[in-house]
Design an enzyme around this catalytic site. Structure first.
Site, short mmCIF file in Angstrom:
data_model
loop_
_atom_site.label_atom_id
_atom_site.label_comp_id
_atom_site.label_asym_id
_atom_site.label_seq_id
_atom_site.Cartn_x
_atom_site.Cartn_y
_atom_site.Cartn_z
N GLU A 222 4.51 -5.10 11.91
CA GLU A 222 3.59 -3.98 11.68
C GLU A 222 2.39 -4.55 10.94
OE1 GLU A 222 3.76 -1.04 12.77
OE2 GLU A 222 5.85 -0.66 13.25
N CYS B 55 -3.28 1.13 6.78
CA CYS B 55 -3.43 0.23 7.92
C CYS B 55 -4.08 0.91 9.12
CB CYS B 55 -2.08 -0.36 8.30
SG CYS B 55 -0.84 0.92 8.53
N GLU C 24 8.28 1.36 14.47
CA GLU C 24 9.07 1.97 13.41
C GLU C 24 9.14 3.48 13.69
OE1 GLU C 24 7.32 0.21 9.70
OE2 GLU C 24 9.18 -0.94 9.79
N ASN D 63 0.81 -1.23 0.00
CA ASN D 63 0.00 0.00 0.00
C ASN D 63 0.84 1.28 0.00
OD1 ASN D 63 0.71 -0.74 2.63
ND2 ASN D 63 -1.00 0.37 3.51
P1 NAD Z 1 0.14 -9.82 3.34
O1 NAD Z 1 0.30 -10.27 4.75
O2 NAD Z 1 -0.71 -10.61 2.44
O3 NAD Z 1 1.57 -9.73 2.62
C1 NAD Z 1 2.62 -8.94 3.15
C2 NAD Z 1 3.94 -9.48 2.63
O4 NAD Z 1 4.16 -10.78 3.16
C3 NAD Z 1 4.03 -9.61 1.11
O5 NAD Z 1 5.32 -9.25 0.71
C4 NAD Z 1 3.77 -11.09 0.89
O6 NAD Z 1 4.31 -11.58 -0.31
C5 NAD Z 1 4.47 -11.69 2.10
N1 NAD Z 1 3.98 -13.01 2.51
C6 NAD Z 1 2.73 -13.52 2.33
N2 NAD Z 1 2.65 -14.73 2.93
C7 NAD Z 1 3.87 -14.97 3.51
C8 NAD Z 1 4.39 -16.05 4.30
N3 NAD Z 1 3.65 -17.12 4.61
N4 NAD Z 1 5.66 -15.96 4.73
C9 NAD Z 1 6.42 -14.88 4.44
N5 NAD Z 1 5.98 -13.84 3.70
C10 NAD Z 1 4.72 -13.88 3.24
O7 NAD Z 1 -0.36 -8.31 3.42
P2 NAD Z 1 -0.69 -7.31 2.23
O8 NAD Z 1 -1.98 -7.71 1.60
O9 NAD Z 1 0.50 -7.13 1.38
O10 NAD Z 1 -0.89 -5.94 3.01
C11 NAD Z 1 -2.08 -5.60 3.63
C12 NAD Z 1 -2.00 -5.78 5.12
O11 NAD Z 1 -0.85 -5.11 5.62
C13 NAD Z 1 -3.18 -5.17 5.85
O12 NAD Z 1 -3.57 -6.02 6.88
C14 NAD Z 1 -2.61 -3.88 6.40
O13 NAD Z 1 -3.28 -3.36 7.51
C15 NAD Z 1 -1.22 -4.30 6.73
N6 NAD Z 1 -0.33 -3.14 6.82
C16 NAD Z 1 0.17 -2.80 8.04
C17 NAD Z 1 0.97 -1.66 8.15
C18 NAD Z 1 1.54 -1.25 9.48
O14 NAD Z 1 2.48 -0.49 9.47
N7 NAD Z 1 1.01 -1.71 10.60
C19 NAD Z 1 1.28 -0.91 7.02
C20 NAD Z 1 0.78 -1.31 5.80
C21 NAD Z 1 -0.03 -2.43 5.69
#
Ligand code: NAD
Length: 504
Positions: free
Chosen positions: A263, A297, A476, A165
Site C-alpha cells: 500500500e 495517501c 486491504e 499517518n
Molecule cells: P516509509 O516508506 O518511509 O516508511 C514506512 C515503514 O517502512 C516504516 O515503518 C519504516 O520504518 C519502514 N522502512 C523504511 N525503510 C525500510 C526498509 N528499507 N526496509 C523495511 N522497512 C523499512 O513511509 P512513511 O514516511 O512512514 O509513510 C509515508 C508514505 O506512506 C507516503 O508515501 C504515503 O502515501 C504512504 N502511505 C500509503 C498508504 C496506503 O494505504 N496506500 C497509507 C498510508 C501511507
C-alpha cells in the site's frame, strides 16, 4: 475466554515492545527518540530490535500460530468482537493517545478508532464465510460423482510494517484480517508513531488472544529488512512509500518467496467540472487535502478545475479555508488542523512550497510554519492553496504528503483525463459533476484503485482499498484482505468406489 481487563496506557514507562501477550522493553545497543508532534518534545527513547531480536520474536509467533490457526473460526471471531467492544468502551482515552502519537485533531482520532472497531467486527463476521467454498464438477465424457472444494489456510507468521499517518487504523487493517484468518503477526510500526500497535496488542490480550500470536517489534529500515527476510515469515503486508515498497519486495524474495501486499504513495487528481455545485466541490477539495494535516495517501493535491469556474471556485475555496481551517493544539475540540508528524517532514512540505514559488507559482494562502499558543514548539503548518502552476513543476509531480492544495485549470474531458493519468502513481481519483453519465465514463478511464464520484476520501471496510501502478498491489479491507492473508488449497474428491484411467 478470560475475563476482559483492558487498561488504557498511562505512560510509555512500561516499554514500547509487545511480546508474548504483554508490553515490555528490551536490552538493545541502539535506540531512537520518540517525538510528540503536538509539543515537539522527545517523550521516550525506544530500543531498536536488531536481527537477533527479530528472530527471537518471529520464533515466538511461529510457535504460537498453529494452535491459533486450528482454533475454530468462531472462537477467533469472539476475540475480534471483544476488541471492537473494548475500543468503543475506551474510545476517548484511546483517541487521546492517538493524538499524542500522531498530532492529528482529536475529532479525527475518534473517527479512526470507530472505524477500527468496525474493522474488527467486520472480520469477525466475514472470516467464516470466506475461508472455504465447495464446487461440483464434471469430467469430459459424462457426469461423475466428483466434487472439489477449496480451503483458505493461514500462511503462518505474517510480517507487517506500517506508516505513521494513521498508526492505529493502518495496523488494524492488517491485524484484524490476518488474525481472523488464523495467522500470527509480527508488527513493526514506523518509529515516528510507535505506540498505537502496542495498544492494539494490549486490547487483543484483554480480549483473550493467546500469548505470542500478536507481537510488536520496533526499529527502522534494518529491523524491517530483518523481518522481511526471515524464513519463518511467510507473508508481508506493507504500508509506506514507493521507494521502501521496492526495497521490501526485493527483501521478500531473498530467503523464500513471500507474497507481499504493498500500500504505497499517491499523487491523486480531483476533477471538478463546470456543472458542479460549487459549495460541494469546495467541500470535496477540502476533504481531499486537509484531513490529518494533509498526510493522507489518497489526497488529491492536484485539483483540476474547469476554466470557466476557476475564479468562482477559488474565491469560495479561500473563503471556506480561512473560515474553517483552525490550526491549533490537536487535543482541543475546536482544532481542525493539528501538528505535522515531525520537524523533518514539516521542512519537506515547506520545501515543496518554496520550490513552487521559485518555479513561478502563486501561494494564495498559508504555506508557512505557525506556532499556535500553548504548543509553540510543535510542528504546525498553515494549509496552503497554490495557483499559477504547470504540470511539469516538482510540486505537481511529486507526492507532498502535506496540506497543500494545487489549483490546475483545464478545458475539456479528454484533456483532463490524460493529465490526471499522467503520473506513475495510481492510488485514488475524484470526479465532480452533476452529469453522472460523465462521472461513470471518466471513472472507467482513470488509472487508480479508487474513484470518488461527487465525494472524496470516504473509506469503508466493505470496500477494497489499494493502488494501481506504482501505488502498489494487493488490496486491504473487504474480503480481499482475507484472501491476501491466506493461501488457497484446492481439494479434488471422487466419491465413487472405483476410478478408471485413460490408458486404454
Ligand atoms: P516509509 O516508506 O518511509 O516508511 C514506512 C515503514 O517502512 C516504516 O515503518 C519504516 O520504518 C519502514 N522502512 C523504511 N525503510 C525500510 C526498509 N528499507 N526496509 C523495511 N522497512 C523499512 O513511509 P512513511 O514516511 O512512514 O509513510 C509515508 C508514505 O506512506 C507516503 O508515501 C504515503 O502515501 C504512504 N502511505 C500509503 C498508504 C496506503 O494505504 N496506500 C497509507 C498510508 C501511507
Amino acid at each position: 475466554m478470560p475475563e476482559s481487563k483492558f487498561e488504557v496506557v498511562k505512560d510509555l514507562g512500561d516499554g514500547l515492545h509487545f511480546v508474548e501477550g504483554k508490553r515490555c522493553t528490551i536490552e538493545a545497543e541502539k535506540t531512537f527518540p520518540v517525538f510528540e508532534p503536538r509539543s515537539g518534545k522527545i517523550v521516550a527513547q525506544c530500543p531498536i530490535s536488531d536481527a537477533a531480536e527479530v528472530d527471537r520474536v518471529v520464533n515466538i509467533a511461529a510457535k504460537a500460530q498453529p494452535e491459533w490457526g486450528n482454533t475454530h473460526v468462531f472462537e477467533r471471531a469472539k476475540v475480534l468482537r471483544e476488541v471492537a467492544k473494548l475500543i468503543r468502551e475506551n474510545l476517548d482515552a484511546l483517541a487521546r493517545w492517538e493524538v499524542l502519537c500522531n498530532g492529528k485533531p482529536i475529532y479525527e482520532a475518534r473517527v479512526d478508532l470507530e472505524s477500527s472497531a468496525e474493522t474488527f467486527d467486520f472480520y469477525a463476521g466475514a472470516a467464516s464465510t470466506v475461508l472455504s467454498t465447495g464446487l461440483q464438477y464434471e469430467l469430459p465424457g459424462g457426469p461423475q460423482q466428483r466434487f472439489a472444494y477449496s480451503r483458505r489456510e493461514p500462511y503462518g507468521v505474517v510480517g507487517a510494517i506500517g506508516a505513521w499517518n494513521y498508526p492505529f487504523q493502518t495496523a488494524v487493517w492488517k491485524v484484524a484480517p490476518a488474525l481472523a484468518a488464523g495467522n500470527a503477526v509480527v508488527y513493526k510500526p514506523s518509529p515516528f508513531a510507535p505506540l498505537s500497535p502496542v495498544v492494539i496488542g494490549e486490547l487483543l490480550t484483554a480480549a483473550g488472544l493467546p500469548s505470542g500470536v500478536f507481537n510488536v517489534i520496533q526499529g527502522e529500515a534494518e529491523t524491517g529488512q530483518a523481518l522481511c527476510k526471515h524464513e519463518k515469515v511467510k507473508k508481508v503486508s506493507f504500508t509506506g512509500s514507493v521507494a521502501t515498497g521496492k526495497a521490501i519486495q526485493r527483501a521478500c524474495a531473498e530467503n523464500n518467496i513471500k507474497p507481499v501486499t504493498l500500500e504505497l504513495g499517491g499523487k491523486s487528481p480531483l476533477i471538478i467540472f463546470e456543472d458542479s455545485d460549487i459549495g460541494s466541490a469546495v467541500s470535496a477539495a477540502m476533504l481531499a487535502n486537509f484531513l490529518n494535516q494533509g498526510q493522507v495517501c489518497t489526497n488529491a493535491t492536484r485539483v483540476f478545475v474547469q476554466k470557466s469556474i476557476v475564479p468562482q471556485f477559488t474565491e469560495a475555496l479561500l473563503k471556506e479555508a480561512d473560515a474553517k481551517l483552525k490550526v491549533g493544539d490537536p487535543l482541543k475540540e475546536e482544532t481542525r488542523v493539528g501538528a505535522s508528524i515531525n520537524e523533518q517532514h514539516l521542512k519537506k512540505v515547506l520545501g515543496f512550497v518554496e520550490s513552487a514559488k521559485q518555479e513561478g507559482a502563486t501561494v494564495l494562502r498559508g504555506g508557512k510554519r505557525v506556532h499556535p499558543e500553548g504548543v509553540e514548539e510543535g510542528f504546525y503548518f498553515e494549509p496552503a492553496i497554490i495557483s499559477d502552476l504547470s504540470d511539469s513543476m516538482k510540486i505537481v509531480r511529486d507526492e507532498i504528503f502535506g496540506a497543500v492544495l494545487l489549483i490546475l485549470p483545464f478545458e475539456n474531458e479528454d484533456e483532463v483525463v490524460k493529465r490526471a493519468n499522467d503520473t506513475g502513481y495510481g492510488l485514488a481519483t475524484g470526479v465532480f459533476s452533476r452529469n453522472l453519465a460523465r462521472g461513470h465514463r471518466i471513472a472507467s478511464k482513470l488509472q487508480a484503485g479508487t474513484v470518488f464520484i461527487n465525494t472524496y476520501n470516504d473509506t469503508d471496510v466493505h470496500v477494497p482499498f489499494g493502488g494501481f501502478k506504482e501505488s502498489g498491489h494487493g488490496r486491504e479491507n473487504c474480503v480481499e484482505a482475507l484472501h491476501a492473508f491466506t493461501q488457497i488449497k484446492a481439494v479434488y474428491v471422487n466419491v465413487e468406489d472405483k476410478l478408471d484411467h485413460c490408458f486404454h
